[in-house]
Design a protein around this motif. Structure first.
Motif, PDB file in Angstrom:
ATOM      1  N   GLU A 343      -9.580  -1.379  -6.126  1.00 40.50           N
ATOM      2  CA  GLU A 343      -9.620  -1.050  -7.552  1.00 40.50           C
ATOM      3  C   GLU A 343      -8.770   0.173  -7.890  1.00 40.50           C
ATOM      4  O   GLU A 343      -8.758   0.635  -9.032  1.00 40.50           O
ATOM      5  CB  GLU A 343     -11.073  -0.795  -7.992  1.00 40.50           C
ATOM      6  N   GLY A 344      -8.074   0.727  -6.897  1.00 40.00           N
ATOM      7  CA  GLY A 344      -7.232   1.883  -7.136  1.00 40.00           C
ATOM      8  C   GLY A 344      -7.937   3.211  -7.042  1.00 40.00           C
ATOM      9  O   GLY A 344      -7.346   4.253  -7.325  1.00 40.00           O
ATOM     10  N   ARG A 345      -9.225   3.197  -6.644  1.00 41.29           N
ATOM     11  CA  ARG A 345      -9.962   4.447  -6.497  1.00 41.29           C
ATOM     12  C   ARG A 345      -9.555   5.155  -5.212  1.00 41.29           C
ATOM     13  O   ARG A 345      -9.388   4.515  -4.174  1.00 41.29           O
ATOM     14  CB  ARG A 345     -11.469   4.162  -6.485  1.00 41.29           C
ATOM     15  N   ILE A 377       2.395  -2.035 -11.062  1.00 41.63           N
ATOM     16  CA  ILE A 377       2.136  -0.733 -11.702  1.00 41.63           C
ATOM     17  C   ILE A 377       0.763  -0.780 -12.360  1.00 41.63           C
ATOM     18  O   ILE A 377       0.516  -1.614 -13.235  1.00 41.63           O
ATOM     19  CB  ILE A 377       3.200  -0.386 -12.759  1.00 41.63           C
ATOM     20  N   ARG A 378      -0.135   0.128 -11.934  1.00 43.64           N
ATOM     21  CA  ARG A 378      -1.479   0.179 -12.503  1.00 43.64           C
ATOM     22  C   ARG A 378      -1.771   1.612 -12.945  1.00 43.64           C
ATOM     23  O   ARG A 378      -1.819   2.513 -12.110  1.00 43.64           O
ATOM     24  CB  ARG A 378      -2.511  -0.278 -11.481  1.00 43.64           C
ATOM     25  N   ASP A 379      -1.934   1.788 -14.268  1.00 44.54           N
ATOM     26  CA  ASP A 379      -2.217   3.128 -14.812  1.00 44.54           C
ATOM     27  C   ASP A 379      -1.201   4.152 -14.321  1.00 44.54           C
ATOM     28  O   ASP A 379      -1.549   5.261 -13.894  1.00 44.54           O
ATOM     29  CB  ASP A 379      -3.632   3.576 -14.437  1.00 44.54           C
ATOM     30  N   ASP A 380       0.065   3.766 -14.361  1.00 43.64           N
ATOM     31  CA  ASP A 380       1.208   4.602 -13.962  1.00 43.64           C
ATOM     32  C   ASP A 380       1.324   4.792 -12.448  1.00 43.64           C
ATOM     33  O   ASP A 380       2.231   5.498 -11.986  1.00 43.64           O
ATOM     34  CB  ASP A 380       1.155   5.986 -14.628  1.00 43.64           C
ATOM     35  N   TRP A 381       0.447   4.186 -11.673  1.00 45.70           N
ATOM     36  CA  TRP A 381       0.522   4.288 -10.218  1.00 45.70           C
ATOM     37  C   TRP A 381       1.222   3.054  -9.654  1.00 45.70           C
ATOM     38  O   TRP A 381       0.891   1.921 -10.013  1.00 45.70           O
ATOM     39  CB  TRP A 381      -0.867   4.401  -9.599  1.00 45.70           C
ATOM     40  N   LEU A 382       2.188   3.283  -8.765  1.00 44.74           N
ATOM     41  CA  LEU A 382       2.858   2.194  -8.058  1.00 44.74           C
ATOM     42  C   LEU A 382       1.993   1.742  -6.888  1.00 44.74           C
ATOM     43  O   LEU A 382       1.620   2.547  -6.026  1.00 44.74           O
ATOM     44  CB  LEU A 382       4.224   2.667  -7.536  1.00 44.74           C
ATOM     45  N   LEU A 383       1.675   0.459  -6.848  1.00 42.11           N
ATOM     46  CA  LEU A 383       0.970  -0.117  -5.711  1.00 42.11           C
ATOM     47  C   LEU A 383       2.038  -0.576  -4.714  1.00 42.11           C
ATOM     48  O   LEU A 383       2.731  -1.566  -4.938  1.00 42.11           O
ATOM     49  CB  LEU A 383       0.107  -1.304  -6.157  1.00 42.11           C
ATOM     50  N   THR A 384       2.193   0.163  -3.647  1.00 43.63           N
ATOM     51  CA  THR A 384       3.314  -0.081  -2.742  1.00 43.63           C
ATOM     52  C   THR A 384       3.179  -1.362  -1.928  1.00 43.63           C
ATOM     53  O   THR A 384       4.170  -1.885  -1.426  1.00 43.63           O
ATOM     54  CB  THR A 384       3.474   1.089  -1.753  1.00 43.63           C
ATOM     55  N   GLY A 385       1.945  -1.848  -1.760  1.00 43.38           N
ATOM     56  CA  GLY A 385       1.746  -2.987  -0.869  1.00 43.38           C
ATOM     57  C   GLY A 385       1.702  -2.580   0.587  1.00 43.38           C
ATOM     58  O   GLY A 385       1.572  -3.432   1.466  1.00 43.38           O
ATOM     59  N   ASP A 386       1.791  -1.276   0.855  1.00 46.22           N
ATOM     60  CA  ASP A 386       1.717  -0.757   2.220  1.00 46.22           C
ATOM     61  C   ASP A 386       0.315  -0.216   2.482  1.00 46.22           C
ATOM     62  O   ASP A 386      -0.283   0.427   1.627  1.00 46.22           O
ATOM     63  CB  ASP A 386       2.737   0.368   2.434  1.00 46.22           C
ATOM     64  N   VAL A 387      -0.181  -0.496   3.672  1.00 47.19           N
ATOM     65  CA  VAL A 387      -1.499  -0.020   4.073  1.00 47.19           C
ATOM     66  C   VAL A 387      -1.335   1.204   4.960  1.00 47.19           C
ATOM     67  O   VAL A 387      -0.509   1.206   5.887  1.00 47.19           O
ATOM     68  CB  VAL A 387      -2.271  -1.111   4.839  1.00 47.19           C
TER      69      VAL A 387
END
Length: 505
Positions: A343-345, A377-387
């Motif tokens: 959830e981006g937390r 892009i979620r709430d200005d955050w880039l989800l890189t797809g990297d763990v």
């Protein structure tokens, strides 16, 4: 502000400073570089190129690459860099998707575009039409641009399908360039940048900071990566900085050790673009010394997420130096980095999750692809797809791409961890680990191995090697030998191709 103004400014102050080199030969000082860019800009305007239009660069590494690039920027256009190793049909698709009105090409690539039926006008830099551009008087000034205007339309490598166009604006390029000075390496007029990797990607995108500081730009006559040529040019110029993919660093180390080369003249090698295995960078530092710096970025946040300093790469005194060396470093000055859950937390330090980035270096979105943008892009955050995870000191360790993670019996297994272990076996030259569907466990771990010269596959020996260092459930259930791993034009292993091969076995 138009980032190309950096060229105009350095040319005004130091017009006679050497700028563009082909091999050992200086072909333009900064004054000439600036004049030629103005000539290209005037010609483009006469051909109907307006501010905001796209101009494609389907060219091999050469000084004219930078002249065409800055000429397009002076005209207010955006450049579309295309790797010269792509097939003509792949390049034509990018040109069409970007709606590029004009393409600059190298001899040999023009024909490939023509055969593919590429849209728009094509200008070969070896043609009389291109030479005629420089028979005119330079006029005008660089077109003013807003920081949010498109500057560089970069297409991802497309390992999982059609490439997506990443919108990179002038602000992003400036942020990335200034972060280089703050977090990666200083640059001065006595320095030289060597373009041995494609100028359409990581190597070329660092040209701006070197223009800003009035450094020299060197294009190898081969147009690409030749180890002997790199060592010769580094010796000749001195203070040479270059970008290299991890596979290039490994190859340079192997050749240097075999030939007695010391890397004289190489001041800094910035590596990124794929996993750098611990054994490889330790061997490189042992041979060349403290010349290596790691950065982590993506097309969506070019070169600008984290950096592992020269000191951290070379340090052997810190009690956790190996853990730090296996990381991708700490957040660069202009970015925020966090590890998030689904959830981006933000997750606690040490806990694995998705690496997320917020910064002026992050793209506003994908070119004409709002659906993909919304997913990334979620709430200005880039989800890189990297763990990965972040330790208490802020060092980020990237474990794998989220899509490459193997889930076996409900447990997450990171292929890179298994690859790191296998690469320490003397019989293994290269390896890539993927998951194979298993009805009972979900997935099995399997390894595709390129054996070292003269070595033969001994599965029992590799099993024992793994069991000495990692949990039993992580060891590969099967090994397959290959003469070489399938890779894209940037040296990244195509795990999608390996999974297809599993379906055929």
């Amino acid at each position: 502000m138009n980032i190309a103004c950096w060229l105009e400014r350095i040319a005004q102050i130091h017009p006679n400073r050497p700028a563009l080199h082909l091999g050992r030969d200086c072909v333009s000082d900064y004054g000439d570089f600036h004049r030629k860019a103005l000539q290209v800009a005037g010609w483009l305007r006469d051909k109907g190129i307006e501010p905001g239009d796209r101009v494609a660069l389907f060219m091999k590494n050469c000084p004219d690459y930078l002249i065409a690039q800055y000429g397009a920027w002076y005209a207010g256009a955006a450049v579309v860099p295309i790797n010269a190793k792509l097939h003509g049909r792949e390049a034509a698709w990018i040109i069409e998707n970007a709606a590029a009105k004009l393409s600059f090409t190298s001899p040999g690539l023009t024909e490939a575009l023509a055969q593919a039926g590429a849209a728009g006008k094509t200008v070969d830099i070896g043609s009389s039409a291109y030479a005629g551009i420089f028979q005119t008087d330079p006029t005008g000034t660089p077109e003013p641009r807003d920081p949010a205007d498109l500057a560089w339309l970069f297409y991802t490598s497309g390992t999982t399908g059609r490439p997506k166009g990443v919108v990179i604006d002038h602000r992003m390029l400036m942020t990335m360039s200034l972060s280089y000075l703050a977090d990666v390496d200083p640059v001065g007029a006595d320095d030289a940048v060597l373009y041995a990797a494609p100028m359409s990607h990581g190597a070329g995108i660092y040209n701006m900071v070197h223009v800003l500081m009035g450094a020299r730009h060197i294009c190898p006559p081969s147009g690409g990566f030749e180890e002997a040529e790199i060592f010769d040019l580094a010796r000749h110029f001195g203070n040479v900085q270059m970008f290299a993919a991890p596979t290039m660093v490994k190859r340079m180390t192997q050749i240097a050790r075999a030939t007695g080369e010391t890397g004289e003249g190489l001041r800094s090698v910035v590596y990124a673009g794929g996993p750098m295995y611990l054994a490889d960078i330790i061997e490189a530092v042992d041979h060349f010394g403290p010349i290596f710096i790691q950065i982590y970025g993506q097309g969506e946040a070019p070169m600008g997420i984290t950096a592992l300093s020269r000191h951290d790469v070379a340090d052997r005194t810190h009690p956790r130096w190996k853990e730090r060396l296996a990381s991708v470093g700490r957040a660069q000055s202009a970015v925020e980095v966090k590890i998030g859950d689904a959830e981006g937390r933000e997750l606690p330090r040490g806990q694995a999750g998705e690496i997320m980035v917020r910064s002026d270096v992050v793209m506003p979105g994908y070119w004409q692809n709002p659906e993909a943008t919304e997913k990334t892009i979620r709430d200005d955050w880039l989800l890189t797809g990297d763990v990965g995870f972040m330790d208490e000191d802020g060092y980020v360790t990237m474990q794998d791409r989220s899509k490459d993670m193997i889930i076996s019996g409900g447990t997450n297994i990171y292929p890179r961890e298994v690859e790191e272990v296998l690469l320490t076996h003397p019989a293994v030259a290269e390896v890539s680990v993927v998951g194979r569907p298993n009805a009972e466990w979900g997935e099995d771990v399997v390894a595709f191995v390129v054996m070292a010269e003269g070595a033969e596959m001994d599965q029992a020996a590799l099993d024992a090697h793994c069991l000495d260092q990692i949990a039993r459930f992580k060891r590969p259930k099967a090994y397959f030998t290959l003469n070489e791993l399938p890779k894209n034009n940037y040296g990244k292993v195509l795990k999608t191709e390996l999974r297809k091969r599993l379906e055929e076995i």
